[in-house]
Design a protein around this motif. Structure first.
Motif, short mmCIF file in Angstrom:
data_model
loop_
_atom_site.label_atom_id
_atom_site.label_comp_id
_atom_site.label_asym_id
_atom_site.label_seq_id
_atom_site.Cartn_x
_atom_site.Cartn_y
_atom_site.Cartn_z
N TYR A 1 1.07 -1.46 0.06
CA TYR A 1 0.05 0.03 0.02
C TYR A 1 0.50 1.17 0.03
CZ TYR A 1 -4.05 -3.04 0.74
OH TYR A 1 -4.80 -4.58 0.24
N SER B 1 -5.34 4.27 2.15
CA SER B 1 -5.50 3.46 1.18
C SER B 1 -5.37 1.76 2.82
CB SER B 1 -4.24 2.86 0.30
OG SER B 1 -3.96 4.10 -0.75
N ILE B 2 -4.41 1.52 3.30
CA ILE B 2 -4.50 0.33 4.06
C ILE B 2 -5.81 -0.15 4.82
CG2 ILE B 2 -2.86 0.90 6.31
CD1 ILE B 2 -2.03 -2.16 5.07
#
Length: 184
Positions: free
Chosen positions: A136, A141-142
Motif C-alpha cells: 500500500y 489506502s490500507i
C-alpha cells in the motif's frame, strides 16, 4: 404471549383453519384447539412440524419473536474467516485475521510502498502463519482496505478481492510502486 396465543395468532395470519392445520399435522382438530387454549402442548416433533408447515422459525412459534423463516434467500452466517486473493494472484488465503505493518519509517520515497498487509490463516505453537496479501502506498489506502474486509466479514461474505493494494514491481532486494499514470 404464550405458545397457544402465538399459535392461534400465526394460524389466523396465515389464513388456516384449525381443521386444515390438524390435517396437515395428522392430529385431531381438538388437539389444535387444546394447544391454542394453553390446555396442553404438542410433542417436540409436532412443534417442529408446526414451524415447517407455518413457514416460521421455532423462536417465532414458541417465544413470539417475529422472524420469518426464509429458505430461499438465506444470508451467510459470519464465520470469522474470509478468503482473500494475494496481490500477485498466486495464492488464496483463508484468513481469520489481517495485520498491517509499516514497511519503513526512514524511506519516504514516492516509489516505495509505505505499508504491507498480511493475512493470518492459522496459529500454532511456533506462532501465526502469515501470508503477504498486498502493498500500500499510504496509510489511508490500507485503512480503507481493512475496513472493507471487516465489513465483508460482518456481512458473511466468503471471499474478498483486494481493492486498494498498489501495483508493485518486486526484485530480490526491493519493492517499487508501479506508476500507472506515468507514460514511458
Amino acid at each position: 404471549m404464550c405458545f397457544g396465543d402465538n399459535l392461534r395468532t400465526i394460524r389466523k395470519e396465515k389464513g388456516i383453519s384449525q381443521e386444515n392445520l390438524a390435517g396437515l399435522l395428522n392430529v385431531s382438530r381438538q388437539a389444535v384447539s387444546k394447544w391454542e387454549q394453553n390446555n396442553g402442548y404438542p410433542e417436540m416433533e409436532k412443534v417442529i412440524q408446526l414451524a415447517e408447515v407455518l413457514n416460521i422459525s421455532l423462536d417465532h412459534l414458541i417465544l413470539g419473536r417475529k422472524e420469518e423463516k426464509n429458505t430461499n434467500n438465506r444470508t451467510s452466517v459470519p464465520s470469522g474467516r474470509i478468503m482473500i486473493k494475494s496481490h500477485d494472484g498466486k495464492q488464496l488465503i483463508n484468513c481469520y485475521k489481517v495485520l498491517s505493518q509499516r514497511v519503513s519509517v526512514f524511506k519516504k520515497a514516492a516509489d516505495i510502498p509505505q505499508y504491507v498487509l498480511y493475512g493470518v490463516d492459522n496459529q500454532s505453537f511456533w506462532g501465526e502463519s502469515r501470508t503477504l496479501l498486498g502493498w500500500y502506498a499510504d496509510e489511508k489506502s490500507i485503512q480503507k482496505e481493512i475496513q472493507q474486509i471487516l465489513t465483508a466479514l460482518g456481512d458473511g461474505v466468503i471471499s474478498y478481492e483486494l481493492q486498494y493494494a498498489a501495483p508493485v514491481r518486486e526484485t530480490p532486494f526491493s519493492v517499487k510502486l508501479i506508476n500507472l499514470l506515468k507514460i514511458e
